[in-house]
Design a protein around this motif. Structure first.
Motif, PDB file in Angstrom:
ATOM      1  N   TYR A   9       0.663  -8.867   4.628  1.00 12.16           N
ATOM      2  CA  TYR A   9      -0.105  -8.289   5.764  1.00 12.16           C
ATOM      3  C   TYR A   9      -1.291  -7.219   5.510  1.00 12.16           C
ATOM      4  CZ  TYR A   9      -1.114  -6.059  10.158  1.00 12.16           C
ATOM      5  OH  TYR A   9      -1.959  -5.719  11.048  1.00 12.16           O
ATOM      6  N   LEU A  10      -2.231  -7.511   5.573  1.00 12.07           N
ATOM      7  CA  LEU A  10      -3.306  -6.213   5.143  1.00 12.07           C
ATOM      8  C   LEU A  10      -3.352  -5.342   6.205  1.00 12.07           C
ATOM      9  CD1 LEU A  10      -6.422  -7.538   3.244  1.00 12.07           C
ATOM     10  CD2 LEU A  10      -4.105  -7.001   2.135  1.00 12.07           C
ATOM     11  N   GLY A  11      -3.581  -5.698   7.353  1.00 10.09           N
ATOM     12  CA  GLY A  11      -3.593  -4.688   8.468  1.00 10.09           C
ATOM     13  C   GLY A  11      -4.812  -5.394   9.483  1.00 10.09           C
ATOM     14  N   PHE A  12      -5.204  -4.321  10.492  1.00  9.58           N
ATOM     15  CA  PHE A  12      -6.100  -4.907  11.484  1.00  9.58           C
ATOM     16  C   PHE A  12      -7.487  -4.641  11.020  1.00  9.58           C
ATOM     17  CE2 PHE A  12      -8.390  -4.636  15.540  1.00  9.58           C
ATOM     18  CZ  PHE A  12      -7.827  -5.675  16.189  1.00  9.58           C
ATOM     19  N   GLU A  13      -8.036  -5.851  10.510  1.00  8.06           N
ATOM     20  CA  GLU A  13      -9.353  -5.923   9.787  1.00  8.06           C
ATOM     21  C   GLU A  13     -10.371  -6.848  10.432  1.00  8.06           C
ATOM     22  OE1 GLU A  13     -11.872  -4.209   7.855  1.00  8.06           O
ATOM     23  OE2 GLU A  13     -10.160  -3.575   6.712  1.00  8.06           O
ATOM     24  N   TYR A  14     -11.559  -6.322  10.351  1.00  2.25           N
ATOM     25  CA  TYR A  14     -12.706  -7.200  11.213  1.00  2.25           C
ATOM     26  C   TYR A  14     -12.325  -7.801  12.284  1.00  2.25           C
ATOM     27  CZ  TYR A  14     -13.771  -7.305   6.128  1.00  2.25           C
ATOM     28  OH  TYR A  14     -13.998  -6.724   4.681  1.00  2.25           O
ATOM     29  N   GLY A  15     -11.566  -6.903  13.156  1.00  5.67           N
ATOM     30  CA  GLY A  15     -10.993  -7.155  14.635  1.00  5.67           C
ATOM     31  C   GLY A  15      -9.856  -8.168  14.658  1.00  5.67           C
ATOM     32  N   ASN A  16      -9.041  -8.651  13.673  1.00  5.68           N
ATOM     33  CA  ASN A  16      -8.102  -9.739  13.699  1.00  5.68           C
ATOM     34  C   ASN A  16      -6.912  -8.803  12.865  1.00  5.68           C
ATOM     35  OD1 ASN A  16      -9.271 -12.120  15.104  1.00  5.68           O
ATOM     36  ND2 ASN A  16     -11.002 -11.265  13.728  1.00  5.68           N
ATOM     37  N   GLU A  17      -5.796  -9.580  12.867  1.00  2.00           N
ATOM     38  CA  GLU A  17      -4.429  -9.149  12.025  1.00  2.00           C
ATOM     39  C   GLU A  17      -4.812 -10.113  11.134  1.00  2.00           C
ATOM     40  OE1 GLU A  17      -2.385  -7.384  12.771  1.00  2.00           O
ATOM     41  OE2 GLU A  17      -2.676  -6.920  14.988  1.00  2.00           O
ATOM     42  N   LEU A  18      -4.894  -9.323   9.740  1.00  7.27           N
ATOM     43  CA  LEU A  18      -5.338 -10.160   8.701  1.00  7.27           C
ATOM     44  C   LEU A  18      -4.351 -10.193   7.759  1.00  7.27           C
ATOM     45  CD1 LEU A  18      -7.561 -11.805   6.874  1.00  7.27           C
ATOM     46  CD2 LEU A  18      -8.461  -9.468   6.256  1.00  7.27           C
ATOM     47  N   TYR A  19      -4.044 -11.224   6.871  1.00  7.47           N
ATOM     48  CA  TYR A  19      -2.814 -11.760   6.244  1.00  7.47           C
ATOM     49  C   TYR A  19      -3.606 -12.259   5.093  1.00  7.47           C
ATOM     50  CZ  TYR A  19       0.609 -11.026  10.093  1.00  7.47           C
ATOM     51  OH  TYR A  19       1.244 -10.529  11.073  1.00  7.47           O
ATOM     52  N   VAL A  20      -2.874 -12.235   3.636  1.00  5.24           N
ATOM     53  CA  VAL A  20      -3.392 -12.673   2.517  1.00  5.24           C
ATOM     54  C   VAL A  20      -2.302 -13.472   1.776  1.00  5.24           C
ATOM     55  CG1 VAL A  20      -4.486 -12.713   0.324  1.00  5.24           C
ATOM     56  CG2 VAL A  20      -5.172 -10.900   2.122  1.00  5.24           C
ATOM     57  N   LYS A  21      -2.518 -14.899   1.406  1.00  4.48           N
ATOM     58  CA  LYS A  21      -1.359 -15.636   0.647  1.00  4.48           C
ATOM     59  C   LYS A  21      -1.842 -15.209  -0.745  1.00  4.48           C
ATOM     60  CE  LYS A  21       1.287 -19.586   0.026  1.00  4.48           C
ATOM     61  NZ  LYS A  21       2.548 -19.080  -0.315  1.00  4.48           N
ATOM     62  N   ARG A  22      -0.983 -14.685  -1.580  1.00  6.66           N
ATOM     63  CA  ARG A  22      -1.266 -14.365  -2.762  1.00  6.66           C
ATOM     64  C   ARG A  22      -1.249 -15.421  -3.915  1.00  6.66           C
ATOM     65  NH1 ARG A  22      -1.638  -8.660  -3.593  1.00  6.66           N
ATOM     66  NH2 ARG A  22      -2.559  -9.340  -5.562  1.00  6.66           N
ATOM     67  N   ASP A  23      -1.780 -16.106  -3.877  1.00  2.00           N
ATOM     68  CA  ASP A  23      -1.788 -17.453  -4.965  1.00  2.00           C
ATOM     69  C   ASP A  23      -2.471 -16.944  -6.199  1.00  2.00           C
ATOM     70  OD1 ASP A  23      -0.481 -19.273  -3.478  1.00  2.00           O
ATOM     71  OD2 ASP A  23      -1.759 -20.913  -3.904  1.00  2.00           O
ATOM     72  N   ASP A  24      -3.061 -15.645  -6.268  1.00  2.00           N
ATOM     73  CA  ASP A  24      -3.400 -15.050  -7.423  1.00  2.00           C
ATOM     74  C   ASP A  24      -2.252 -14.520  -8.379  1.00  2.00           C
ATOM     75  OD1 ASP A  24      -3.092 -13.025  -5.257  1.00  2.00           O
ATOM     76  OD2 ASP A  24      -3.901 -11.632  -6.563  1.00  2.00           O
ATOM     77  N   LEU A  25      -0.856 -14.530  -7.286  1.00  2.00           N
ATOM     78  CA  LEU A  25       0.345 -14.163  -8.450  1.00  2.00           C
ATOM     79  C   LEU A  25       1.103 -15.177  -8.698  1.00  2.00           C
ATOM     80  CD1 LEU A  25       1.107 -11.066  -5.812  1.00  2.00           C
ATOM     81  CD2 LEU A  25      -0.316 -10.998  -8.027  1.00  2.00           C
ATOM     82  N   LEU A  26       0.805 -16.375  -8.612  1.00  2.00           N
ATOM     83  CA  LEU A  26       1.524 -17.472  -9.322  1.00  2.00           C
ATOM     84  C   LEU A  26       1.596 -17.051 -10.862  1.00  2.00           C
ATOM     85  CD1 LEU A  26      -0.284 -20.508  -8.035  1.00  2.00           C
ATOM     86  CD2 LEU A  26       2.299 -20.078  -7.782  1.00  2.00           C
ATOM     87  N   PRO A  27       2.911 -17.274 -11.298  1.00  2.00           N
ATOM     88  CA  PRO A  27       3.286 -16.763 -12.536  1.00  2.00           C
ATOM     89  C   PRO A  27       3.026 -17.618 -13.789  1.00  2.00           C
ATOM     90  CG  PRO A  27       5.214 -17.835 -11.449  1.00  2.00           C
ATOM     91  CD  PRO A  27       4.081 -17.939 -10.736  1.00  2.00           C
ATOM     92  N   PHE A  28       1.779 -17.865 -14.069  1.00  2.00           N
ATOM     93  CA  PHE A  28       1.390 -18.511 -15.036  1.00  2.00           C
ATOM     94  C   PHE A  28      -0.301 -17.997 -15.251  1.00  2.00           C
ATOM     95  CE2 PHE A  28       0.104 -21.313 -18.587  1.00  2.00           C
ATOM     96  CZ  PHE A  28       1.114 -21.313 -19.462  1.00  2.00           C
ATOM     97  N   SER A  29      -0.513 -17.256 -16.541  1.00  2.00           N
ATOM     98  CA  SER A  29      -1.884 -17.082 -16.823  1.00  2.00           C
ATOM     99  C   SER A  29      -2.935 -16.666 -15.662  1.00  2.00           C
ATOM    100  CB  SER A  29      -2.567 -18.598 -17.401  1.00  2.00           C
ATOM    101  OG  SER A  29      -3.412 -18.412 -18.197  1.00  2.00           O
TER     102      SER A  29
END
Ligand SMILES: *Cc1c(COP(=O)(O)O)cnc(C)c1O
Length: 301
Positions: A9-29
């Motif tokens: 959960y990032l926060g209330f941003e750009y007028g909305n509740e903003l979440y991020v799915k962290r596929d950048d954290l998949l554990p390879f390379s």
């Protein structure tokens, strides 16, 4: 189903509740959507007893970094055909070298025939090459993001929330196609918005539709589920909107974005929410990775 990457959960941003799915954290390379797709391609490669890999991508390709890393860890030779028009040295291309990839740089209009030549030559020599389409495009790549969609469903169930919007960067469109296939199979109502990083409409959207049809067969409700916008392609690095967004998001949330994919998409999402007066909704941004490109951005800054 195991949640492979966290939803933050990032926060209330750009007028909305903003979440991020962290596929950048998949554990390879350094992770990213190319890691999610490549894992499934390599399941096929391992099962099929192939002994070398051929693929395609530019010097900044996250796909080529991940694929050459996976090949290297299995001691399989990896041949990359790369367009000369996008061959400047990057952190990704430096890593491809470290992984001993055999990179052949040719003019972009010679890429196709060079791939055929390389595959033909390898077969002639008695090898069993496996060709991975650029960006991990095709049903296997689509499947990777059907799986991601199921993870999102699982999160919604356990947290008892429902995302009204999902945004992500669209390149070959496979990531978006997988998410939309998941949505159609689950009969979910939300909006999935692909922010094009390069392709123009109508072609860009048509390619997403083709990938969905290839995966699901021709269903009538496919068309209305695909929102693919080419309004925010921008100029990539040096575009002041994108640069400001990248700097802001890192300062505020500690979240690295890059200037080719996620920075543009995040910036496009912000503009989309404003222009369509979207307020007080639950919004999920898929962080599709590309972290090495953040450092290219930083180096040029
Ligand atoms: C390749 C890539 C995309 C685009 O994914 P597609 O499935 O090709 O649409 C988005 N973000 C990053 C970081 C990528 O490397």
């Amino acid at each position: 189903m195991i949640m492979r990457t966290p939803i933050q959960y990032l926060g209330f941003e750009y007028g909305n509740e903003l979440y991020v799915k962290r596929d950048d954290l998949l554990p390879f390379s350094f992770g990213g959507n190319k890691a999610r797709k490549a894992e499934l391609f390599f399941d096929e490669i391992d099962k099929g007893k192939y002994d070398c890999i051929v693929t395609y991508g530019s010097s900044s390709s996250n796909h080529c970094r991940v694929v050459s890393n996976m090949a290297c860890s299995r001691k399989l030779p990896c041949y990359i055909i790369s367009p000369e028009e996008a061959s400047d040295s990057t952190y990704n291309s430096q890593m491809m070298k470290m992984f001993d990839a055999d990179v052949q740089i040719v003019p972009v209009d010679k890429v196709h025939e060079t791939i055929e030549k390389v595959v033909g030559y390898l077969k002639e020599k008695g090898f069993r090459p496996y060709f991975i389409p650029g960006g991990g495009h095709g049903n296997i790549g689509t499947q990777a993001y059907v799986n991601c969609y199921e993870e999102i469903k699982e999160y919604e169930k356990t947290e008892n929330i429902c995302f009204d919007y999902i945004f992500q960067a669209s390149g070959t469109g496979t990531t978006q196609a997988g998410l939309v296939c998941g949505q159609i199979m689950n009969r979910d109502k939300r909006l999935i918005v692909g922010i094009s990083i390069a392709r123009k409409n109508p072609r860009g959207r048509e390619i997403v539709l083709e990938s969905i049809r290839e995966y699901l067969g021709d269903k009538e409700d496919i068309d209305k589920n695909v929102i693919f916008t080419d309004k925010y392609i921008g100029k990539g690095y040096g575009d002041s909107n994108t640069d400001e967004t990248i700097d802001y998001v890192l300062r505020q949330y500690g979240l690295p974005l890059d200037s080719i994919y996620t920075g543009k998409a995040f910036c496009g999402m912000k503009q989309y929410l404003e222009e369509n007066a979207v307020r007080d909704k639950k919004v999920l941004f898929i962080h599709t990775g590309g972290t090495p490109l953040f450092f290219d951005y930083l180096k040029r800054k």
